[in-house]
Design an enzyme around this catalytic site. Structure first.
Site, short mmCIF file in Angstrom:
data_model
loop_
_atom_site.label_atom_id
_atom_site.label_comp_id
_atom_site.label_asym_id
_atom_site.label_seq_id
_atom_site.Cartn_x
_atom_site.Cartn_y
_atom_site.Cartn_z
N ALA A 1 0.73 -1.25 0.00
CA ALA A 1 -0.09 -0.14 -0.02
C ALA A 1 0.97 1.13 0.05
O ALA A 1 1.81 1.26 0.54
CB ALA A 1 -0.97 0.04 1.23
N ASP A 2 0.58 2.27 -0.81
CA ASP A 2 1.12 3.50 -0.58
C ASP A 2 0.35 4.61 0.19
O ASP A 2 -0.68 4.33 0.63
CB ASP A 2 1.49 4.14 -2.08
CG ASP A 2 0.10 4.42 -2.81
OD1 ASP A 2 -1.01 4.36 -2.30
OD2 ASP A 2 0.22 4.63 -4.34
N SER A 3 0.69 5.72 0.34
CA SER A 3 -0.10 6.52 1.40
C SER A 3 -1.43 6.92 0.74
O SER A 3 -2.17 7.02 1.92
CB SER A 3 0.70 8.13 1.34
OG SER A 3 1.02 8.61 0.37
#
Length: 77
Positions: A34-36
């Protein structure tokens, strides 16, 4: 473990990953990729699914799936 199953379903849908990738010890960013933006969307989806509000300061502490499950179970008490 019902909470885990619900969290797992939300994580699978939000991150488009397979069920076997989501474990209690899985780290949301490092292990699940997951990214931000994914994290923000995941928190919003969890809030909707469980009918809760998760503050930004609390969301920052949710590193592993286990943290999310424990946090949500504590809110039920």
């Amino acid at each position: 473990m019902a909470t885990f199953d619900d969290v797992k379903a939300v994580v699978m849908e939000q991150l488009s990953i397979e069920a076997d990738a989501v474990k209690m010890e899985s780290k949301i960013v490092e292990d699940l990729g997951a990214d931000s933006l994914d994290v923000v969307e995941l928190v919003m989806a969890l809030e909707e699914k469980f009918g809760v509000q998760i503050s930004d300061s609390d969301a920052e502490k949710l590193i592993k799936i286990e943290d999310v499950v424990n946090y949500l179970e504590n809110l039920k008490k």
